[in-house]
Design a protein around this motif. Structure first.
Motif, short mmCIF file in Angstrom:
data_model
loop_
_atom_site.label_atom_id
_atom_site.label_comp_id
_atom_site.label_asym_id
_atom_site.label_seq_id
_atom_site.Cartn_x
_atom_site.Cartn_y
_atom_site.Cartn_z
N LEU A 11 32.45 46.98 29.20
CA LEU A 11 33.91 46.75 29.27
C LEU A 11 34.66 47.44 28.12
O LEU A 11 35.78 47.04 27.78
CB LEU A 11 34.24 45.24 29.26
N GLY A 12 34.00 48.41 27.47
CA GLY A 12 34.69 49.17 26.42
C GLY A 12 34.60 48.52 25.04
O GLY A 12 35.29 48.95 24.12
N ARG A 109 38.64 36.49 33.17
CA ARG A 109 37.65 37.38 33.80
C ARG A 109 37.08 36.83 35.11
O ARG A 109 36.85 37.59 36.04
CB ARG A 109 36.48 37.59 32.84
N HIS A 118 37.46 43.41 38.59
CA HIS A 118 36.89 44.39 37.68
C HIS A 118 35.49 44.00 37.24
O HIS A 118 34.55 44.79 37.35
CB HIS A 118 37.81 44.56 36.45
N LYS A 204 38.21 45.85 28.88
CA LYS A 204 38.83 46.07 30.18
C LYS A 204 38.52 44.86 31.07
O LYS A 204 37.49 44.23 30.89
CB LYS A 204 38.25 47.34 30.81
N PRO A 205 39.31 44.54 32.07
CA PRO A 205 40.59 45.17 32.40
C PRO A 205 41.70 44.50 31.60
O PRO A 205 41.49 43.44 31.01
CB PRO A 205 40.73 44.83 33.88
N GLU A 206 42.88 45.12 31.64
CA GLU A 206 44.03 44.49 30.98
C GLU A 206 44.48 43.30 31.85
O GLU A 206 44.66 43.45 33.05
CB GLU A 206 45.16 45.50 30.82
N THR A 210 45.49 39.85 27.66
CA THR A 210 45.56 41.06 26.82
C THR A 210 47.00 41.31 26.43
O THR A 210 47.30 41.60 25.27
CB THR A 210 45.06 42.30 27.60
#
Ligand SMILES: N[C@@H](CCC(=O)N[C@@H](CS)C(=O)NCC(=O)O)C(=O)O
Length: 233
Positions: A11-12, A109, A118, A204-206, A210
């Motif tokens: 997820l970055g 999430r 996501h 991620k994701p926004e 976030t």
């Protein structure tokens, strides 16, 4: 040497699990030697959850118990500069992040539809396609049950984001311009706070969570600083 067992990066962020990111960050802040073992098999995890460690062949689960054990041995100097009152405050910030704000992240999430769309693509990718949707929906059902038991899922979406916003604002107000939660130097509290915040601000994701975090630029600044200094990212 400490063997650290945790979920793989994703997820970055260095770890999409706030508790895995917390423990790895703690080991980095305390400058302890460790070896990473990435995986998702919970069968050897003593508490049935990630992360866990093996230290001198002794296997131990639960990030908090592991950190407390290390704080009275190899990692003693990380918190020894804090007064009793500061340690009490640091503990309260850890609780807020691990036991409250964490659940808002889980909600964003696993419950919030855009978040779920996501993460279901990412988290279950390693599974054979034939069982992927079944496992994903069974796990989602379990997490939704957990969220109902914890209480957050009983609120409307808007209420959840507002509740989480109060935590973000409290952390932001307390952090101010300091580089670390308790002052100029890192302490174990930063492991818990960074573990959750980096996942909210950068992963991620926004989601609306976030977006809430973007109202407090010092939170991203704090996470960037730890990410750069300790993860070279
Ligand atoms: N209290 C535990 C919590 C760890 C935890 O909740 N880990 C999650 C990932 S963030 C997990 O392994 N979940 C798997 C499951 O519940 O089956 C700790 O501090 O280590």
């Amino acid at each position: 040497m400490i063997d650290l067992y945790q979920f793989p990066p994703g997820l970055g962020v260095p770890n999409p699990s706030p508790f895995c990111l917390k423990l790895e960050t703690f080991l980095k802040l305390a400058e302890l030697d460790y070896r990473n073992h990435y995986g998702a098999d919970l069968r050897n995890a003593p508490k049935g959850k990630m992360p866990y460690v093996s230290i001198n062949k002794q296997v131990m689960g639960d990030s908090e118990l592991i950190i407390e054990t290390l704080l009275v041995s190899e990692a003693e100097s990380l918190d020894s500069w804090l007064s009793g009152e500061e340690k009490a405050m640091a503990k309260a910030w850890c609780r807020l992040c691990n036991e409250h704000l964490y659940w808002a992240l889980v909600y964003s999430r696993w419950y919030y539809p855009k978040g779920w769309q996501h993460i279901k693509q990412v988290f279950f990718k390693p599974l054979p396609p034939i069982i992927r949707p079944i496992v994903a929906s069974l796990l989602r059902r379990k997490v939704k049950r957990d969220l109902w038991g914890q209480g957050l899922a009983r609120h409307t979406q808007e209420e959840v984001w507002e509740i989480a916003d109060k935590d973000l604002k409290a952390i932001s107000d307390f952090l101010g311009n300091k580089p670390f939660m308790m002052g100029e130097k890192p302490s174990s509290a930063d492991a818990s706070v960074f573990g959750v915040l980096a996942n909210i601000c950068f992963a991620k994701p926004e989601t609306p969570l976030t977006v809430k975090s973007h109202q407090y630029p010092n939170l991203a600044r704090y996470c960037h600083n730890i990410m750069q200094t300790y993860y070279d990212q």
